[in-house]
Design an enzyme around this catalytic site. Structure first.
Site, mmCIF file in Angstrom:
data_model
loop_
_atom_site.group_PDB
_atom_site.id
_atom_site.type_symbol
_atom_site.label_atom_id
_atom_site.label_comp_id
_atom_site.label_asym_id
_atom_site.label_seq_id
_atom_site.Cartn_x
_atom_site.Cartn_y
_atom_site.Cartn_z
ATOM 1 N N GLY B 231 -0.074 -8.176 17.403
ATOM 2 C CA GLY B 231 0.171 -6.757 17.778
ATOM 3 C C GLY B 231 -0.936 -5.925 17.561
ATOM 4 O O GLY B 231 -1.241 -5.149 18.471
ATOM 5 N N GLU B 251 -4.366 -2.328 10.526
ATOM 6 C CA GLU B 251 -4.229 -3.229 9.428
ATOM 7 C C GLU B 251 -3.353 -4.209 9.658
ATOM 8 O O GLU B 251 -2.059 -4.227 9.966
ATOM 9 C CB GLU B 251 -3.698 -2.488 8.140
ATOM 10 N N CYS B 288 1.275 -7.449 3.063
ATOM 11 C CA CYS B 288 0.187 -7.616 3.763
ATOM 12 C C CYS B 288 -1.004 -8.313 2.720
ATOM 13 O O CYS B 288 -1.726 -9.093 2.989
ATOM 14 C CB CYS B 288 -0.629 -6.371 4.064
#
Lengths: 511, 511
Positions: B231, B251, B288
């Site tokens: 994405g 990010e 993450c």
């Protein structure tokens, strides 16, 4: 096995080939250069700031030690006047010393410390510290118009070396001999200050392929470029298409609009016309910040100003340009622009008296036409200016609003003008990197506060400057150390602040 | 005329549709939103820092005022435990308040002043001043895994608003109801603090087209994104292909390698195994910074550690994942990875007891295989870890050297380990944004020193952080005012420093 292509420098003043044969660097050679640069990075990034500062100072000294031979070769390759080149050498040396001072002082690393709170609830707070570290080997492209200050040991190289990055410079093919001399000065500085050899390399080439191979090399981690929009945008696209995209700091020039407001025009038309003519034509208008557009509002005073400017332009001698290609592109664009019936030819400077000279050009059109024809905003590198006449304040603001990104905008006005045109200043803040009031955009001061940059298409990196101490940050990135014991922390982050730098400690600036 | 597509949120715990019908935003609506945002920018960028700070505080207050209804809806849409969501709400509110504090204090604008020297030779020195100004309307993409802290009023929005930029958030389609509730809180804060309405807008959509149209809109000047590599990279490519390329702060997550060095493994294998199992599987490994790779060196202690980690993983209950898609992708990648005979299956967590649950997975391979098979370094979003066994220090360093960019790296070691493995720490400095010693990468402290970022492919902007006060700088750029009279200068640059901020004046930091 392909044959290596060679080339020679050309004296733009007479078209004759200059001594020295230069070879286009092959991909294999670029590989070898980057292997050395990458190896050197391991040593160089761990150097103390004083060692790096001494290295930068030594480069400055060795450039001076090249003596007049440097200026003479540079003059032969660029046709820039010796006095200008002497000044540019001074600027180049001062830039290196400014970065040496910046590195020696050390606060540029933006050290930040948040100490641990072991008994915080619900979770203990770890010890977290941040600083800037060098990004890795940097590719720098020499600019044609600044053979010293924006080339081999220019601002990009100085700031990248200052940040702790090895540099590979692709010399501009218009001044390969100058480039080689500067590279030899850097090599001496490397020897004297015992730096790893691979920390600096020069590659030559007169094809796009050499530069493309450099930017596409996986060991290059950032790019500095000063030059044309076409060149900069091509490198930007290449860099973004890499498996690992890298930042490209391309300064691609701009048209640097000048706005002269009604009251000041009444008071100082002749003075401004004289100053502006000089700024437009200085060194053949071959500056990134040469003003190419002048916005005024139709009036009898404006007509008189245009006549003054025309007269001043007519007195300007033809200038030998940096290259034949630049001169041809300049006159071609003047010719194509003036083919439109909506663009009036106003005045031209003195005719050329020797080969490869450009004659200054003054054109005029309306704000309506400017809004309709986007190509009028494009830079025409050379000594020309288009006066854009608006019929109202609203038209002036519309024209300003339509602008794309530029390095600078200049506004001449009285206090009353600035009050009346506060909207104009607000618009220009969104368009440029630097706004000059009652001055001229040429002449970029090298200091901590300068911004030489701006929104696209002036640059590909509007959050940076390529001139001034802040330029160092282009080649660094933040890293964070969590729960490091004192002995493993870099000096900039140790508890007792051995470097004596400014740091943000638990939210407060301290030294 | 195309039919507007609508969608509903799905409860990932039972697959049932939740109340509320959301429409994909059309291009025309995006146009209208950007028209408002651009108009609002004119007012908003001139607001005093205290007004902006009050606005951010008001958003925080209004989020709290949404009460438990927010947490309940959010729990229904994400299956994240209520306690976690309560903590995340606290973090979201604290982030807003931290940026309010940062803006109120004001030094973030990096004000720089170099005063004129009228009698300097050969040319007078102009007065030059620099500060950061907002970049313009920002597109923010909500993240699936942080429905509050990295979504509608999360870090990207808070830092962009703090910088003075209007924000258009594209809600994550997995939690549209939560997004709408937060947007309503922001709308209230706009009303209470009398901000221009267009300063914030929410758009919904469950197709890529909506996000693409937003990023391609000419009035958007920067993008903040937290999510998948696919994405983020797609948005980065779209943004660079625009007529005016814009910065994308994406990010995109990472695999967050963990290195456990020999001596500490002898001393604390069981403790580390327990802590690591928790870090790997916290909230289904949907962070993450979830550690996905554990590097150890073959030894009897390493074998015992693997057994300990396996045991700890086996005790982990299955977790309901954020979406069915995430769960399927997680197990698909586990299946494809374990098809290789060189990847050993070591342990798995407890089996799922209800729909859409992921079972924790522990795999093992050799450093040689890791070096040969690049896909092992790719993030598998979910509760899994691959133990990479090296047979020597050299193999460990080779593996570290081969790493691409990650958000974090973690090293467990004793003093003796760190001395012996100083090369490892030096290598990791080139690979990540944050290095943690003897801790766990999950849990990102929000403070001035944090770096939540790192080299590509962890992010598309390695010179920035998306967490902590420095995140504000992503949405600002420098501008320079040359020879401005006192009355035209912004407050941050006026002579008497009315804001009382830290400034670099003629090379010296002063307040």
């Amino acid at each position: 096995m392909s044959t290596i292509k060679t080339f020679q420098a050309v004296n733009p003043a007479n078209g004759k080939l200059l001594d020295g044969i230069f070879a286009n660097t092959s991909s294999e050679e670029i590989d070898a250069v980057l292997k050395n640069a990458t190896k050197a990075f391991e040593t160089y990034r761990k150097k103390d700031s004083t060692e790096i500062a001494n290295f930068l100072d030594a480069i400055a000294d060795e450039i001076i030690n090249l003596g007049d031979a440097l200026l003479e070769r540079c003059h032969q390759e660029t046709a820039l006047p010796l006095a200008r080149l002497q000044g540019e050498r001074g600027r180049t040396v001062n830039q290196l010393k400014l970065f040496a001072t910046t590195v020696r002082e050390g606060s540029w690393v933006d050290a930040r410390i948040d100490t641990a709170i072991a008994d915080r609830l619900p979770l203990p707070k770890p010890d977290i510290r941040q600083m800037l570290i060098p990004i890795g080997p940097v590719a720098v492209f020499g600019a044609s118009n600044f053979p010293l200050a924006f080339s081999v040991a220019g601002g990009d190289t100085a700031s990248a070396l200052a940040a702790g990055c090895p540099v590979v410079v692709k010399a501009h093919p218009a001044h390969p001999g100058t480039s080689q001399m500067i590279a030899s000065a850097i090599a001496k500085a490397i020897e004297i200050t015992k730096m790893p050899k691979g920390v600096f390399s020069l590659i030559q080439g007169n094809t796009n392929e050499v530069g493309a191979a450099l930017v596409q090399h996986p060991d290059i981690k950032a790019v500095g470029f000063t030059g044309s929009f076409k060149g900069g945008k091509a490198l930007f696209d290449l860099a973004n298409a890499r498996p690992e995209p890298i930042p490209v700091f391309a300064e691609m020039g701009s048209t640097n609009p000048v706005f002269i407001l009604p009251n000041i025009l009444e008071q100082k038309a002749t003075t401004i016309a004289t100053g502006l003519a000089n700024s437009i034509t200085l060194n053949g208008g071959q500056f990134c910040t040469t003003p190419g557009l002048t916005f005024i509002q139709k009036s009898s005073v404006a007509t008189a100003f245009t006549a003054d400017l025309a007269k001043a332009i007519e007195a300007i001698p033809a200038t030998t340009m940096l290259t034949e290609g630049i001169n041809k592109a300049f006159h071609d664009k003047i010719n194509s622009t003036t083919q439109s019936q909506k663009i009036q030819f106003i005045a031209k400077g003195q005719e050329s008296t020797s080969p490869n000279q450009a004659t200054a050009q003054l054109l005029r059109t309306t704000a309506v036409e400017f809004l309709a024809e986007v190509s009028l905003e494009e830079e025409n590198f050379g000594p020309s200016n288009i006066i854009i006449e608006a019929t109202s304040k609203l038209e002036t603001l519309d024209a300003a609003n339509s602008l794309k990104g530029h390095l600078t905008a200049t506004v001449f006005g009285t206090d009353a003008d600035f009050k009346e045109y506060s909207d104009l200043l607000a618009i220009l803040e969104k368009k440029v990197g630097r706004i000059i009031l009652n001055g001229y955009p040429t002449g970029v001061e090298v200091c901590p506060s300068i911004v030489h940059g701006g929104p696209f298409p002036a640059t590909t990196a509007l959050q940076s400057t390529s001139v001034g101490t802040n330029a160092i940050k282009r080649f660094a990135r933040p890293i964070c150390f969590q729960d490091y014991p004192e002995n493993l922390l870099p000096k900039a982050l140790k508890n007792n602040n051995p470097l004596g730098i400014w740091r943000l400690k638990n939210g407060t600036f301290t030294k």
